[in-house]
Write a protein that holds these residues in place. Sequence first.
Motif, PDB file in Angstrom:
ATOM      1  N   GLU A  11       0.724  -1.248  -0.050  1.00  0.00           N
ATOM      2  CA  GLU A  11       0.044  -0.020   0.038  1.00  0.00           C
ATOM      3  C   GLU A  11       0.736   1.375  -0.031  1.00  0.00           C
ATOM      4  N   ASP A  12       1.862   1.160   0.900  1.00  0.00           N
ATOM      5  CA  ASP A  12       2.861   2.445   0.934  1.00  0.00           C
ATOM      6  C   ASP A  12       3.412   2.685  -0.685  1.00  0.00           C
ATOM      7  N   PHE A  13       4.014   1.571  -1.265  1.00  0.00           N
ATOM      8  CA  PHE A  13       4.298   1.724  -2.678  1.00  0.00           C
ATOM      9  C   PHE A  13       3.449   2.591  -3.417  1.00  0.00           C
ATOM     10  N   CYS A  14       2.083   2.289  -3.517  1.00  0.00           N
ATOM     11  CA  CYS A  14       1.037   2.960  -4.159  1.00  0.00           C
ATOM     12  C   CYS A  14       1.182   4.456  -3.910  1.00  0.00           C
ATOM     13  N   TYR A  15       0.925   4.797  -2.350  1.00  0.00           N
ATOM     14  CA  TYR A  15       1.203   6.106  -1.983  1.00  0.00           C
ATOM     15  C   TYR A  15       2.526   6.823  -2.532  1.00  0.00           C
ATOM     16  N   ALA A  16       3.627   6.308  -2.257  1.00  0.00           N
ATOM     17  CA  ALA A  16       4.799   6.593  -2.984  1.00  0.00           C
ATOM     18  C   ALA A  16       4.915   7.062  -4.081  1.00  0.00           C
ATOM     19  N   HIS A  17       4.383   6.037  -5.082  1.00  0.00           N
ATOM     20  CA  HIS A  17       4.412   6.433  -6.631  1.00  0.00           C
ATOM     21  C   HIS A  17       3.580   7.703  -6.709  1.00  0.00           C
ATOM     22  N   ILE A  18       2.490   7.996  -6.167  1.00  0.00           N
ATOM     23  CA  ILE A  18       1.755   9.106  -6.179  1.00  0.00           C
ATOM     24  C   ILE A  18       2.656  10.340  -5.652  1.00  0.00           C
ATOM     25  N   VAL A  19       2.978  10.265  -4.629  1.00  0.00           N
ATOM     26  CA  VAL A  19       3.894  11.245  -4.035  1.00  0.00           C
ATOM     27  C   VAL A  19       4.949  11.696  -4.723  1.00  0.00           C
TER      28      VAL A  19
END
Length: 86
Positions: A11-19
């Motif tokens: 889930e954090d990878f998805c957040y980091a991708h957008i950030v």
Amino acid sequence: MNNGDQYDIQEDFCYAHIVNRHGKGMTAGAMVPLVLSKLHSSNLVTKRTPNAAALHVSFIRRLLAGKCSKYPAKYTDTVIAQLKNV
């Protein structure tokens, strides 16, 4: 690492991708729909409310910028480096 930790990291990878792509030009609240779309396309379901998702976007943004003095132990230097390169 148990499945709960692995799920959080995905889930954090998805957040980091957008950030990483939109973090400099968008507010955390504006990034939430993008994060939710990325999670959906990755077949991940989040239990976070939109407000909690915005707070997590802010946390990931600070973490990747090196501005967090304290964070959970699962965010090792290796994990942070991976998040920066998503």
